[in-house]
Design an enzyme around this catalytic site. Structure first.
Site, short mmCIF file in Angstrom:
data_model
loop_
_atom_site.label_atom_id
_atom_site.label_comp_id
_atom_site.label_asym_id
_atom_site.label_seq_id
_atom_site.Cartn_x
_atom_site.Cartn_y
_atom_site.Cartn_z
N HIS A 24 7.40 -11.82 201.57
CA HIS A 24 8.30 -11.06 200.70
C HIS A 24 7.69 -9.75 200.21
CE1 HIS A 24 11.46 -14.12 200.48
NE2 HIS A 24 10.46 -14.98 200.57
N LYS A 55 12.73 -9.68 207.02
CA LYS A 55 13.15 -9.29 205.67
C LYS A 55 13.09 -7.76 205.55
CE LYS A 55 12.37 -13.75 203.51
NZ LYS A 55 12.27 -14.54 204.76
N THR A 74 7.27 -22.38 222.75
CA THR A 74 8.47 -21.72 222.26
C THR A 74 8.75 -20.47 223.07
OG1 THR A 74 8.08 -22.49 220.00
CG2 THR A 74 9.56 -20.64 220.25
N THR A 108 6.61 -11.56 207.90
CA THR A 108 7.86 -11.73 208.62
C THR A 108 8.38 -10.38 209.09
OG1 THR A 108 10.10 -12.67 208.53
CG2 THR A 108 9.33 -11.52 206.58
N SER A 118 -3.73 -25.59 198.01
CA SER A 118 -2.40 -25.01 198.14
C SER A 118 -1.78 -24.76 196.77
CB SER A 118 -1.50 -25.96 198.94
OG SER A 118 -0.16 -25.51 198.98
#
Length: 427
Positions: A216, A247, A276, A244, A136
């Site tokens: 991003h 954004k 969910t 995402t 990571s």
């Protein structure tokens, strides 16, 4: 036992460290982005937002709004259940097809947020791989770190974008062990970019899977908005691409794209997906419309890049401490939590400009900053007004106006520079 005292003490600690967060009560004005109405103490104030993650203003694009309202009017507001129990609405199915096409992958899976998509996907992948070790980047987002933690797998944290350090770690692990390299393309606080192709070279050499967070970058880079991996021509070399919808696409939700087998495994095993409620059909339809638009329209990306470069140049001319950034992220160094808060307050109260202060643990102590995100809809006049306001605030607070030559050194917190954990003292 006085239970309430524990919570009060925790909040007092944030106040004492000058990093207690205050949320601005905003009402975005459709058709007038980046303007918004701020409400405080019963008073309304029109402001200009300079820190939105709606990077291209697509959240207020007429076609995106129309898709949302038409679908909600036809299908209702909520999804009605989890994906397994009546919640797989047709809008989500179409959205996942659109996302798979965007990244040229066999499949895609939509989650309710980018945080959940990272946490659920990374933890599930690592649990399903035998004796997996995760490599990571030290600046990975808190959602990735949480996924690594929940996986229970061994983790090895390499210095940010340091290929030599990553390779030395890969060499230290037995060749027959499962390996997962998790990293981002655009790092959202400094605005720098990962060497994706070279990381893929190492993955090939040492038999590792790659997991790339393009949160991003999707919508922002590449001929169709597929992100940095598309721009660099390496999408096919990355095993899992996460992104995402909240954004650049201006909607809500997160997703992963990968091979059919990987997508199906996450769909079938990830608790964060299974339990969910699904994304509402109106939101899914709006996101699909936005993605489709940005696949063929480059005008928004070009205008945004132009405004980001103009803002950076203006900050440099004004002698303001612009931090190095390769992307649309424009970080302005303050270096102190209290000064950062005061600068943000002055901008808002006296200049009608909203830029949220970014403090520890989002960034290391000593690198507190104002994170500016120009959009295609910030005019030259708004950029000029921003610079005038920042110069005034810097003078009044007697802040450093010497431009840093390099990004301040990362100070690892708990093994990761930007992990958000409780209590505050732990970073």
């Amino acid at each position: 036992m006085d239970y309430q005292a524990f919570f009060a003490d925790a909040i007092d600690a944030l106040h004492n460290e000058k990093r207690y967060r205050v949320f601005a009560d905003l009402e975005r004005i459709a058709g007038r982005f980046p303007y918004a109405i701020r409400r405080a103490d019963g008073v309304e104030q029109e402001i200009v937002v300079w820190c939105s993650n709606d990077y291209l203003g697509m959240g207020q694009h007429p076609d995106v709004i129309a898709a949302f309202t038409e679908t909600a009017g036809r299908m209702g507001v909520g999804a009605g259940g989890t994906r397994n129990i009546s919640g797989t609405n047709h809008s989500i199915v179409e959205l996942e097809d659109e996302l798979a096409d965007l990244h040229d992958k066999e499949g895609a899976l939509v989650f309710t947020s980018g945080f959940i998509s990272n946490e659920a996907s990374i933890s599930t992948i690592a649990k399903l791989l035998p004796d997996c070790v995760i490599f990571s980047d030290e600046l990975n987002h808190a959602s990735m770190i949480e996924g690594i933690r929940r996986s229970g797998a061994q983790k090895m944290i390499f210095r940010h974008n340091d290929l030599d350090h990553l390779e030395s770690m890969l060499q230290s692990v037995a060749p027959d062990r499962a390996k997962l390299i998790a990293f981002e393309s655009v790092y959202s606080m400094d605005g720098d970019i990962a060497p994706i192709a070279k990381i893929c070279d190492l993955a090939d050499r040492y038999g590792a899977m790659t997991y790339l967070d393009e949160v991003h970058a999707v919508g922002m880079y590449g001929p169709r908005g597929g992100g940095i991996a598309e721009r660099d021509g390496v999408m096919d070399r990355v095993d899992v691409i996460e992104g995402t919808l909240a954004k650049a696409y201006g909607a809500m939700g997160g997703y992963i794209t990968a091979s059919r087998a990987i997508v199906d495994a996450i769909r079938s095993y990830a608790p964060g997906f299974i339990f969910t409620t699904a994304l509402p059909p109106g939101v899914a339809s709006a996101a699909r419309t936005s993605i489709r638009h940005l696949k063929t329209s480059d005008a928004e990306r070009q205008a945004q890049q132009r405004n980001a470069e103009r803002t950076k140049a203006a900050l440099q001319r004004a002698g303001l401490p612009l931090m190095p950034s390769e992307t649309h992220i424009v970080p302005l160094l303050v270096g102190d939590a209290e000064s950062c808060r005061l600068a943000s307050n002055l901008l808002l109260e006296e200049h009608g400009i909203y830029i949220q202060p970014i403090n520890y643990p989002t960034v290391p102590r000593g690198t507190e900053r104002l994170r500016i995100t120009p959009t295609p809809l910030h005019t030259d006049a708004l950029i000029d007004a921003l610079i005038t306001a920042l110069v005034d605030v810097w003078q009044r607070l007697d802040l450093d106006r010497h431009e840093p030559q390099t990004t301040p050194a990362v100070q690892a917190v708990g093994g990761n520079a930007r992990i958000a954990v409780f209590p505050p003292a732990g970073g």
